[in-house]
Scaffold this active site. Structure first.
Site, short mmCIF file in Angstrom:
data_model
loop_
_atom_site.label_atom_id
_atom_site.label_comp_id
_atom_site.label_asym_id
_atom_site.label_seq_id
_atom_site.Cartn_x
_atom_site.Cartn_y
_atom_site.Cartn_z
N LYS A 192 0.83 -1.21 0.00
CA LYS A 192 0.00 0.00 0.00
C LYS A 192 0.86 1.25 0.00
CE LYS A 192 -1.61 -1.36 3.86
NZ LYS A 192 -2.31 -1.59 5.15
N THR A 225 -7.54 9.98 7.91
CA THR A 225 -7.12 8.73 7.29
C THR A 225 -6.76 7.66 8.32
OG1 THR A 225 -4.85 9.53 7.19
CG2 THR A 225 -6.21 9.87 5.23
N GLY A 227 -6.96 4.53 10.15
CA GLY A 227 -7.71 3.28 9.98
C GLY A 227 -7.93 2.86 8.53
N THR A 228 -7.29 3.58 7.57
CA THR A 228 -7.47 3.17 6.17
C THR A 228 -6.95 1.75 5.93
OG1 THR A 228 -5.43 4.37 5.74
CG2 THR A 228 -7.46 5.42 5.02
N GLY A 229 -5.83 1.42 6.58
CA GLY A 229 -5.23 0.11 6.35
C GLY A 229 -6.13 -1.02 6.86
N CYS A 230 -6.65 -0.86 8.09
CA CYS A 230 -7.54 -1.89 8.67
C CYS A 230 -8.80 -2.02 7.81
CB CYS A 230 -7.97 -1.49 10.08
SG CYS A 230 -6.59 -1.11 11.16
#
Ligand SMILES: Nc1ncnc2c1ncn2[C@@H]1O[C@H](COP(=O)(O)OP(=O)(O)OP(=O)(O)O)[C@@H](O)[C@H]1O
Ligand SMILES: Cc1ncc(CO)c(N)n1
Ligand SMILES: [Mg+2]
Length: 513
Positions: A192, A225, A227-230
């Site tokens: 990512k 942004t 928590g975008t990864g989770c």
């Protein structure tokens, strides 16, 4: 103390409906932007059941992580057993795994209770810079977890750490990292690029062992942004649980993240550097300040794609492919406009289109045909001045569905509000071939309609890449976007045209602000 199961089992032979099910094994974020809380909300937004095994409880807010309390390994094992032994989990998604012992226990549990897919988000450091799993975890990630994973989703720092500190600064570095990580054993790798310095787009690299795909979306300018990864990993897991292929799950998830960030870009929660966003797409312009308890969000009008079966026939592409390309390119709502097909054929096509739009979370409206909209459970209808009156369409469709009305005059615009419409389509702004005998309003006519109504307006008629900017720059506050037919569908590449138009609209919108 362990409690005994209650021994009761339900098997009464009644018909059962299986709901797709993701189990997340992750840490709790007290601020609820990331971790378990993000996973539950992302799955709920995607229509998937989410059970939870909590590995750690963090004291966390928009400033950073103030404390971490790791759940004892035995109790992580007990939670895993409770859920996996009973609850028909389709896909397991992992987030914060704070100790080697917990990784080991997860590995053992998945051997005992195999699932259809394992999505590993190798969480190590929060964006605020706080350590969620230390470097001692790296070898057990590499040896036990990665080889079991169907996909891993490291960010740049995590990819670098998993590869022994390999520096990652460019998209080319991300490609090499994806390939090197694949060699460790996971079936697919998504590196990512949310934190890639100096990139205009949000670029992620997907590698499936054969092909390397560069997935791009526009980079939303926002502090929200966290928590975008989770969220991305949970959404991938949710789409896999529904039966998607890996690449399509990843694309849908990336598109979902882009959409929620756009919707939530101005919300304000917390005083720290990085705020949470709203997974359920409600806060901005949403149900809280709408006149009706509906679900319509006016930002959906930004890039409004209206289909045309003649054009798709001419270019030899199936309707669903054309729609998918438009959505991938940035279309925010789709209207299915069909002038030739018999009702039954139209209904079949509409059902397929609802399926594709829903998987991307983009609303689908049916032109003119309230009956078809009801039969295929579309998100709403668009009606003209000689179609079903909006007031009657509202009675037939109920309060939740979206209703748009074509208006050329201020009087029609006022009536649309009284009739309970959600938005106005105003045109033709410029001359067009798609509609015979359609008088042209020009930008002044468009403004007059906008000023006459409280409803959001989308401009239509002869709009394309060369004039869309000037339409948006009229700067009337309720003009929310443009609707296009030929400029997207009467072209060689629907994807490229939509992307280009989307970029032009974003640029124009930023000028107006
Ligand atoms: N500003 C943005 N606009 C659009 N997409 C973004 C933005 N920031 C991140 N993304 C996308 O969100 C997803 C998560 O990426 P990111 O690299 O931020 O993960 P992460 O660092 O693990 O997230 P987290 O902040 O939860 O730790 C990726 O698909 C990325 O491209
Ligand atoms: C609990 C938890 N998991 C994951 C992340 C990564 O964003 C976080 N900040 N907190
Ligand atoms: Mg990030």
């Amino acid at each position: 103390m362990a409690m005994e199961g209650n021994g009761a089992s339900v098997s009464d032979g009644a018909s059962k409906t299986k709901i797709p099910h993701v189990l997340t094994v992750a840490g709790s974020d007290s601020g609820a932007g990331a971790g378990i809380q993000a996973d539950i909300k992302a799955c709920a937004a995607r229509g998937v059941y989410c059970s939870t095994v909590i590995t750690a409880v963090t004291a966390q807010n928009t400033v950073g992580v103030q404390g971490v309390n790791i759940v004892p390994e035995d109790f992580v094992a007990e939670q895993l057993k409770s859920v996996l032994s009973d609850m028909q989990v389709d896909v397991v998604k992992t987030g914060m795994l704070p100790s080697i012992g917990i990784v080991k226990i997860l590995h053992e549990s998945l051997r005992e209770f195999p699932v259809r897919a394992l999505v590993v988000d190798p969480v190590m450091v929060s964006t605020s810079g706080d350590v969620l799993a230390g470097p001692s975890i790296l070898s057990s990630f590499r040896e036990e977890l990665l080889p079991m994973a169907d996909i891993i989703t490291p960010n740049i720092k995590e990819a670098s750490a998993l590869l022994g500190g390999m520096p990652l600064e460019t998209v080319a570095d991300m490609r090499s990292a994806a390939k090197a990580l694949h060699a460790i054993g996971p079936r697919n790798v998504l590196v990512k690029g949310g934190d890639l310095p100096d990139s205009l787009d949000a670029i992620d690299i997907f590698f499936d062992g054969k092909d390397c795909h560069e997935l791009r979306s526009s980079r939303i300018k926002t502090r929200n942004t966290h928590g975008t990864g989770c969220t991305l990993a949970s959404c991938i897991a949710a789409e896999l649980a529904k039966g998607s292929s890996m690449l399509s799950a990843v694309k849908v998830a990336k598109h979902y993240v882009e959409t929620v960030l756009e919707y939530s870009k101005d919300i304000f929660i917390g005083n720290g550097r990085q705020g949470p966003f709203d997974h359920l797409l409600r806060l901005k312009n949403g149900i809280h300040n709408s006149h009706r308890q509906g679900t319509f969000n006016p930002s959906n009008l930004f890039l409004y794609a209206v289909t045309d079966s003649q054009m798709n026939k001419k270019w030899g592409r199936p309707m669903v492919d054309a729609i998918e390309a438009a959505i991938e390119g940035g279309a925010t709502i789709v209207q299915l406009r069909e002038k030739d097909a018999e009702t039954r054929e139209f209904l079949e096509m509409a059902k397929a289109c609802v399926g594709i739009c829903r998987s991307y979370g983009v609303p689908l409206l049916i032109n003119d045909r309230v009956d078809v909209a009801l039969a295929c459970d579309a998100d709403g209808v668009h009606v003209g001045q000689s179609d079903m009156p909006a007031r009657i369409a509202r009675t037939l469709l109920g309060p939740e569905k979206i209703i748009g009305v074509s208006c050329k005059t201020p009087e029609q615009a006022q009536q649309a509000w009284i009739d309970g419409a959600d938005y106005i389509g105003c045109g033709g702004v410029y001359p067009t071939n798609t509609k015979a005998n359609n008088p042209t309003l020009g930008l002044d006519g468009l403004k007059a309609v906008c000023l006459a109504s409280k409803l959001p307006v989308v401009a239509i008629g002869g709009i394309n890449a060369s004039n869309a900017g000037s339409v948006m720059e009229t700067g009337v506050s309720n003009l929310k976007g443009v609707a296009v037919v030929s400029a997207l569908f009467d072209r060689e590449s629907v994807l490229a045209e939509t992307r280009n138009l989307h970029a032009i609209l974003m640029e124009a919108a930023s000028q107006v602000k």
